[in-house]
Design a protein around this motif. Structure first.
Motif, mmCIF file in Angstrom:
data_model
loop_
_atom_site.group_PDB
_atom_site.id
_atom_site.type_symbol
_atom_site.label_atom_id
_atom_site.label_comp_id
_atom_site.label_asym_id
_atom_site.label_seq_id
_atom_site.Cartn_x
_atom_site.Cartn_y
_atom_site.Cartn_z
ATOM 1 N N TYR A 17 0.843 -1.197 0.000
ATOM 2 C CA TYR A 17 0.000 0.000 0.000
ATOM 3 C C TYR A 17 0.877 1.246 0.000
ATOM 4 N N ALA A 18 1.909 1.208 0.854
ATOM 5 C CA ALA A 18 2.795 2.372 0.958
ATOM 6 C C ALA A 18 3.507 2.603 -0.380
ATOM 7 N N ARG A 19 3.847 1.507 -1.039
ATOM 8 C CA ARG A 19 4.547 1.624 -2.312
ATOM 9 C C ARG A 19 3.637 2.220 -3.386
ATOM 10 N N VAL A 20 2.426 1.653 -3.508
ATOM 11 C CA VAL A 20 1.529 2.085 -4.574
ATOM 12 C C VAL A 20 1.008 3.507 -4.323
ATOM 13 N N LYS A 21 0.651 3.799 -3.080
ATOM 14 C CA LYS A 21 -0.012 5.084 -2.827
ATOM 15 C C LYS A 21 0.958 6.215 -2.516
ATOM 16 N N ALA A 22 2.160 5.881 -2.062
ATOM 17 C CA ALA A 22 3.084 6.957 -1.712
ATOM 18 C C ALA A 22 4.420 6.829 -2.416
ATOM 19 N N GLY A 23 4.595 5.774 -3.185
ATOM 20 C CA GLY A 23 5.856 5.601 -3.907
ATOM 21 C C GLY A 23 7.036 5.339 -2.988
ATOM 22 N N VAL A 24 6.757 4.727 -1.840
ATOM 23 C CA VAL A 24 7.808 4.480 -0.852
ATOM 24 C C VAL A 24 8.382 3.075 -1.062
ATOM 25 N N GLY A 25 9.692 2.971 -1.018
ATOM 26 C CA GLY A 25 10.345 1.698 -1.293
ATOM 27 C C GLY A 25 10.082 0.624 -0.255
ATOM 28 N N GLY A 26 10.018 0.985 1.013
ATOM 29 C CA GLY A 26 9.817 -0.024 2.041
ATOM 30 C C GLY A 26 9.444 0.592 3.379
ATOM 31 N N ILE A 27 8.953 -0.243 4.262
ATOM 32 C CA ILE A 27 8.624 0.207 5.619
ATOM 33 C C ILE A 27 9.260 -0.778 6.596
ATOM 34 N N GLU A 67 4.691 10.974 5.114
ATOM 35 C CA GLU A 67 3.340 11.186 5.677
ATOM 36 C C GLU A 67 2.297 10.431 4.864
ATOM 37 N N LYS A 68 2.462 10.505 3.535
ATOM 38 C CA LYS A 68 1.532 9.788 2.653
ATOM 39 C C LYS A 68 1.606 8.285 2.914
ATOM 40 N N ALA A 69 2.837 7.801 3.125
ATOM 41 C CA ALA A 69 3.045 6.372 3.347
ATOM 42 C C ALA A 69 2.369 5.922 4.641
ATOM 43 N N ILE A 70 2.500 6.738 5.669
ATOM 44 C CA ILE A 70 1.867 6.400 6.951
ATOM 45 C C ILE A 70 0.345 6.351 6.784
ATOM 46 N N GLU A 71 -0.174 7.304 6.028
ATOM 47 C CA GLU A 71 -1.612 7.323 5.757
ATOM 48 C C GLU A 71 -2.040 6.023 5.079
ATOM 49 N N ALA A 72 -1.238 5.601 4.073
ATOM 50 C CA ALA A 72 -1.561 4.383 3.328
ATOM 51 C C ALA A 72 -1.510 3.162 4.254
ATOM 52 N N VAL A 73 -0.508 3.123 5.116
ATOM 53 C CA VAL A 73 -0.348 1.995 6.039
ATOM 54 C C VAL A 73 -1.558 1.909 6.972
ATOM 55 N N VAL A 74 -1.980 3.061 7.493
ATOM 56 C CA VAL A 74 -3.118 3.052 8.425
ATOM 57 C C VAL A 74 -4.407 2.670 7.702
ATOM 58 N N GLY A 89 5.129 -16.332 -8.693
ATOM 59 C CA GLY A 89 3.840 -16.872 -8.292
ATOM 60 C C GLY A 89 3.198 -16.107 -7.154
ATOM 61 N N SER A 90 3.921 -15.160 -6.564
ATOM 62 C CA SER A 90 3.293 -14.327 -5.540
ATOM 63 C C SER A 90 2.534 -13.202 -6.244
ATOM 64 N N THR A 91 1.780 -12.439 -5.483
ATOM 65 C CA THR A 91 1.040 -11.328 -6.072
ATOM 66 C C THR A 91 1.271 -10.082 -5.250
ATOM 67 N N ARG A 92 1.020 -8.951 -5.887
ATOM 68 C CA ARG A 92 1.201 -7.680 -5.212
ATOM 69 C C ARG A 92 -0.003 -6.808 -5.400
ATOM 70 N N TYR A 93 -0.320 -5.999 -4.390
ATOM 71 C CA TYR A 93 -1.436 -5.059 -4.499
ATOM 72 C C TYR A 93 -1.198 -4.092 -5.652
ATOM 73 N N MET A 94 -2.237 -3.850 -6.451
ATOM 74 C CA MET A 94 -2.119 -2.943 -7.591
ATOM 75 C C MET A 94 -3.054 -1.758 -7.439
ATOM 76 N N ARG A 95 -4.329 -2.014 -7.173
ATOM 77 C CA ARG A 95 -5.338 -0.953 -7.029
ATOM 78 C C ARG A 95 -6.633 -1.581 -6.532
ATOM 79 N N PRO A 96 -7.584 -0.752 -6.068
ATOM 80 C CA PRO A 96 -8.879 -1.324 -5.690
ATOM 81 C C PRO A 96 -9.569 -1.862 -6.944
ATOM 82 N N LEU A 97 -10.511 -2.759 -6.786
ATOM 83 C CA LEU A 97 -11.253 -3.267 -7.938
ATOM 84 C C LEU A 97 -11.937 -2.100 -8.622
ATOM 85 N N PRO A 98 -11.824 -2.023 -9.951
ATOM 86 C CA PRO A 98 -12.495 -0.913 -10.625
ATOM 87 C C PRO A 98 -14.010 -1.075 -10.525
ATOM 88 N N GLY A 99 -14.703 0.044 -10.376
ATOM 89 C CA GLY A 99 -16.166 -0.002 -10.360
ATOM 90 C C GLY A 99 -16.642 -0.254 -11.782
#
Lengths: 623, 428
Positions: A327-337, A379-386, A407-417
């Motif tokens: 989440y932190a990566r996708v929403k805030a562009g943060v490499g790691g937590i 700050e954005k990353a913390i928001e995403a984490v919470v 074979g693992s998966t990663r979060y990309m985005r919420p399901l599109p409406g």
């Protein structure tokens, strides 16, 4: 109860869907570039999505590279679509019939609004071709409610601060979309369905092949979980592993939600109010943190009450920590937590952990997350984490994930409406007449299984070899070569086993042209090349596919002997041993053959040499 | 809009109703959609719950009416608030897709032209000006007539002599340059900008050029210019708009965003974040604007081509008071047209020569054909575009007292339609 459904997208090997451009990708960066913006349009009510408009106002724009070999004004959205490519429609209808679906009577293209820039128009043209199909698997029927024909999106080739760069080569390539119902109940069955759909598509002989030309999205849900869409699945063999991984992930998330509930954690306790703890790390051993601080960044910490022990876990198990990080990566562009379940580690000491805990007023069952980054991003990353931690209270969030190579998966985005869709008024409806359906039905391509049986029957191939030829995608070439008189077994093994060997050696056998195989077998038929030399010639052609077989042989020093040359060599050998020949008569053939083959081995087929030798012997003895 | 067989099968079901179409063992359920006027009467179109439309062939079909159409919801937009410090700009709607709204159900595009609607769709306009929008009429530009030009001219004058700093005329693109030329000749003592604007991609698409063109046009309407101009995309990119003098512009492409080009003259400006004007132009000033809307409608635009039947031109001579010839090259027509031209001149009718090359100036003294035409009294149209010469001749024939004045007005630059010098960088 596991429920899996598929969405398979396959590119067709025809010209583009709405213009006459070729469906090919271009490697060189084109010179022509245009810059466009896509403005959120009004909804049914005349309203405009304010968030999307804000994004637009910030100057979000798209750079389109226009390769003129394979794109025209249609892809540039500078010319209305031409009439739909009839050939593509017919292939899609064929696929529909092979999948037991009912073609619609009239095809209506729709505009599906997409404003990520992947379509220059701001919408994707898509139409339902057929309804209510199904496919048989070893475990029963899997329903296929809709089959669509649509245009492929532009290819993303880069990204900048406020822009995305696309290349228009891929835009407009016809794409068949096959959606199954979530009728699949096991990972193995899922693999079987994907394999079968792929085989049906390839049976038409009119689909593009190679990386990226077929994509399958998998929808997975389990009892108590949620629908999760997994994109970017390339390898069929990975499908069971991906599904098993997703099931494990959902189970773990359900368990975590249960535990959080038991601990009485509520949303209100999860506040995105970080505390700066940069000073704690003033002399840290952690390289990442040190680098961030030296560049003027900060370390922010946030408390996750009640999460202790639920974020981490064993390496090969699904962990909530990965979800928070993604989440932190996708929403805030943060490499790691960093999170407290895994600390102390990564150079962060127990003292530092203790100091942070103290600063946050951490209780017995609480956890924390650390982000070291530039302040705004942190700050954005913390928001995403919470935000993600809150979702954990409810179990599995519906979302779109991206499959990784392992074979693992990663979060990309919420399901599109549900996308906004309205009629494409630039195109007339396409009437699917009974005559057309009947003609297509009468000329349906052979399915793989039918073709395999026929090859066994007609060409006397073993079941296994026949299956290999059919699955290789070179069945058509196989039949063509056999029709010219080549031996079926030889052609079949060359097209399968030989190529497999070469691929294993690292040769790029995909680069071989069909013409090369035609030349190869006609050279073999003339006896100018021996079977033993075939792999060598193909190996050379893999690295220089533009060469003719004759040129490749010359390069390899395999310059074949002409019949005349063999004949004169045979005469010479006979003349030189004339006494011996007269003595032995026809019986001289075998020993003389040994002499000849010393020179000709590997260059002329022995049978050809023997034939010429016998002819010359007869002539000599007769005279 | 359903007729014939389809109408019978529908048995009274109305567009927007939820229906089930039963055909043997199959049935399709969805909302009944309208059918294009060009469609046959053998299919019925429904929108499935997935949002997709399909057409169902009606033979042997039975239609069940499930539920009535949902009432069409309409959002009410608040009246926008403008900063009083901003200049006032009037946007007049005449048709075209520049300001329209899509009906997502049917795909039909409807005009959407109240001030509130425009500001809702393009809120950036409020940062540029206090917008006042109204619709004069709503027609496709191919259906424009001199009557419409007059009406636009009169309304523009009303606005300019009122509180508007400038007027934007939203117009279909096909004949925008005719209307632009007509306004340029009719509006006298012009002291403020009059900006024609259109779009090549309808505004229901995210990729529409409408918003950027409208924003640029509104900027130009607040600028220092006091001319009639066309403002449209300068290139295929959404980066800049070009400002074209209305008497020098032509739609040169059927579909591209940058279809409008200045011919025989460079554009007079470019709009990005700001308006930049180049070269010489008429500047904003004070004073009443008025319109001389007299137009002689008995004028023909006649294209000469190999094999042209002289009877066609004879017919024009019978009927019209003025003929603009679109000749070849430097301004020639085939010999067989000479008798008709001679008769026209004998009868005192005006004949003006322009060229089908569009680029360049007619010069009728180089070859004998041209010299003979000059001797017949054909007026050389300099570097005027054929369409502009056509509109100008309508205007000139209506205002001139005699043949001599017609000739001298046609040869004189009245509204930027004739450039005295042709610069090298005006041809590409």
């Amino acid at each position: 109860m596991l429920r899996v459904g598929f969405e398979v997208h396959q590119q067709l090997a025809t010209r583009k869907l709405f213009c006459n451009c070729e469906s090919e990708l271009v490697e060189a960066e084109p010179e022509l570039k245009i810059v466009r913006r896509l403005r959120p349009t009004q909804s049914e009510l005349g309203e405009i999505d304010r968030a999307a408009l804000q994004e637009y106002m910030k100057g979000r724009h798209f750079v389109y590279q226009v390769p003129e070999e394979v794109s025209c004004l249609v892809e540039m959205d500078e010319e209305p679509p031409h009439e739909v490519n009839r050939e593509a429609v017919e292939i899609a209808l064929q696929v529909a019939l092979l999948l037991n679906a009912q073609p619609v009577d009239e095809i209506h293209f729709m505009r599906k609004i997409v404003i990520d820039g992947s379509n220059t128009s701001g919408f994707q043209r898509t139409a339902i071709i057929a309804l209510d199909g199904y496919i048989e698997t070893s475990r029963g029927k899997v329903r296929i409610p809709t089959i669509c024909l649509e245009e492929e999106a532009a290819r993303k080739v880069g990204e900048g601060e406020n822009k995305t760069i696309y290349r228009l080569d891929r835009l407009g390539i016809p794409l068949i979309e096959i959606s199954t119902s979530p009728d699949i109940t096991s990972p193995e069955e899922a693999r079987e369905v994907a394999l079968k759909i792929g085989e049906v598509l390839r049976a038409t002989g009119r689909v593009r092949r190679g990386i990226g030309t077929i994509r399958q999205d998998i929808n997975v849900s389990i009892e108590g979980g949620a629908r999760v869409e997994i994109k970017g699945v390339q390898e069929l063999n990975m499908i069971p592993k991906i599904i098993e991984g997703e099931v494990a992930r959902q189970k773990r998330l359900i368990a975590i939600a249960g535990e959080l509930k038991r601990r009485g954690v509520g949303e209100a306790q999860l506040k995105p109010s970080p505390v700066e703890v940069s000073d704690v790390f003033s002399s840290t051993q952690s390289k990442v943190v040190r680098r961030t601080l030296s560049r003027g960044g900060v370390v922010l910490a946030v408390k996750l009450p009640g999460f202790r022990g639920l974020i981490g876990g064993a390496r090969d198990e699904p962990r909530l920590g990965s979800e928070l990080a993604q989440y932190a990566r996708v929403k805030a562009g943060v490499g790691g937590i960093f999170h407290s379940d895994e600390l102390p580690a990564y150079g962060i000491s127990a003292e530092e952990v203790g100091a942070v805990a103290e600063r946050l007023g951490l209780g017995e069952s609480d956890a924390f997350v650390l982000v070291a980054e530039a302040r705004e991003r942190a700050e954005k990353a913390i928001e995403a984490v919470v935000e993600r931690a809150r979702l954990a209270l409810r179990g599995v969030p519906e979302e779109t994930r991206m499959a990784q190579g392992d074979g693992s998966t990663r979060y990309m985005r919420p399901l599109p409406g549900a996308a906004r869709m309205y009629p494409e008024t630039d195109l007339p409806p396409f009437v699917v007449t009974q005559e057309l359906v009947e003609r297509l039905r009468a000329n349906l391509p052979e399915l793989y299984e039918e073709k395999i049986s026929r090859f066994v029957e007609q060409y006397k191939l073993s079941e296994e070899l026949a299956a290999q030829v059919v699955r290789s995608g070179r069945a058509e070439l196989f039949e063509e070569l056999v029709a010219t008189g080549a031996k079926p077994r030889l052609v079949a093994t060359t097209l399968t086993a030989t190529l497999r060997e070469l691929r294993r050696e690292g040769c790029e056998v995909e680069r071989l042209r069909e013409q090369s195989f035609r030349e190869l077998f006609s050279t073999l038929a003339k006896g100018k090349l021996t079977r033993e030399a075939v792999p060598e010639v193909l190996r050379a052609l893999c690295s220089s596919p533009e060469l003719s077989v004759a040129q490749a042989m010359e390069r390899l020093g395999l310059k074949g002997f002409s019949e005349e040359e063999v004949r004169s060599l045979a005469r010479r050998v006979i003349e030189e041993r004339s006494e011996f020949v007269r003595e032995r008569g026809k019986g001289a053939a075998k020993p003389l053959m040994g002499v000849l083959m010393k020179e000709l081995r590997g260059r002329v087929e022995g049978k050809v040499v023997m034939k010429i030798l016998q002819e010359e012997l007869r002539r000599f003895l007769g005279s | 809009m359903y007729r014939g067989e389809a109408e019978k099968v529908l048995a009274g079901a109305k567009v927007g109703e939820r229906v089930r179409i039963v055909k043997g063992e199959r049935s399709y359920e969805g909302v009944l959609m309208p059918r294009s006027e060009l469609g046959d009467d053998r299919h019925v179109v429904i929108k499935l719950d997935s949002g997709y439309n399909i057409g169902v062939e009606i033979s042997g079909a039975r239609v069940e009416r499930l539920s009535p159409a949902e009432p069409r919801k309409q959002a009410a937009f608040p009246e926008p608030e403008f900063s009083p410090a901003k200049p006032e700009v009037t946007i007049l709607g005449t048709g075209g897709t520049i300001a329209s709204k899509i009906d997502y159900v049917t795909g039909a595009v409807h005009p959407s032209f109240s001030t509130a609607e425009i500001i809702n769709a393009v809120p950036e306009l409020a940062d540029i000006a206090r917008i006042k929008a109204r619709v004069l009429f709503n027609i496709l530009s191919e259906n424009m007539t001199p009557k419409h030009w007059r009406r636009i001219a009169e309304e523009v004058v009303k606005e300019l002599n009122g509180s508007a700093w400038g007027v934007v005329v939203a117009h279909g693109t096909d004949t925008m340059s005719y209307t632009g030329a007509a306004l340029a000749f009719m509006l006298k003592n012009l002291t403020k900008p009059v900006v024609l604007v259109g779009s090549q991609r309808s505004s229901d698409r995210p990729s529409s050029d409408a918003a950027l063109n409208l924003i640029a046009a509104t900027r130009v309407a607040t600028s220092d210019l006091a001319e009639v101009v066309v403002v449209m995309h300068a290139t295929s990119s959404d980066e800049a708009c070009a400002v074209h003098r209305a008497t020098k512009v032509r739609k040169m492409h059927s579909s591209r965003r940058d279809a409008f080009k200045s011919i025989n003259a460079p554009p007079i400006g470019e709009v990005r974040e700001e308006v930049k004007l180049f070269g010489s132009y008429r500047r904003r000033s004070e004073g009443e604007v008025y319109a001389d809307t007299r137009l002689e409608e008995r004028v023909a635009l006649f294209k000469a081509y190999p094999g042209v039947d002289p009877e066609l031109l004879e017919y024009c001579v019978d009927r019209y008071r003025g003929i603009v010839l679109e000749g070849t090259g430097l301004g020639h027509v085939p010999e067989q047209l000479f008798p008709a031209i001679e008769r026209a001149r004998d009868e005192g009718k005006a004949v003006v020569m322009t060229t089908s090359t569009l680029y360049g100036r007619v010069d009728m003294k180089v070859y004998s054909t041209g010299r003979r035409l000059l001797n017949l009294g054909v007026i050389p149209g300099e570097d005027m575009l054929p369409e502009v010469a056509y509109v100008k001749l309508m205007h000139v024939l209506a205002v001139a007292q005699d043949e001599e004045e017609v000739r001298s007005l046609m040869l004189r630059n009245l509204a930027g339609e004739i450039t005295p010098r042709t610069l090298p960088d005006t041809f590409y």
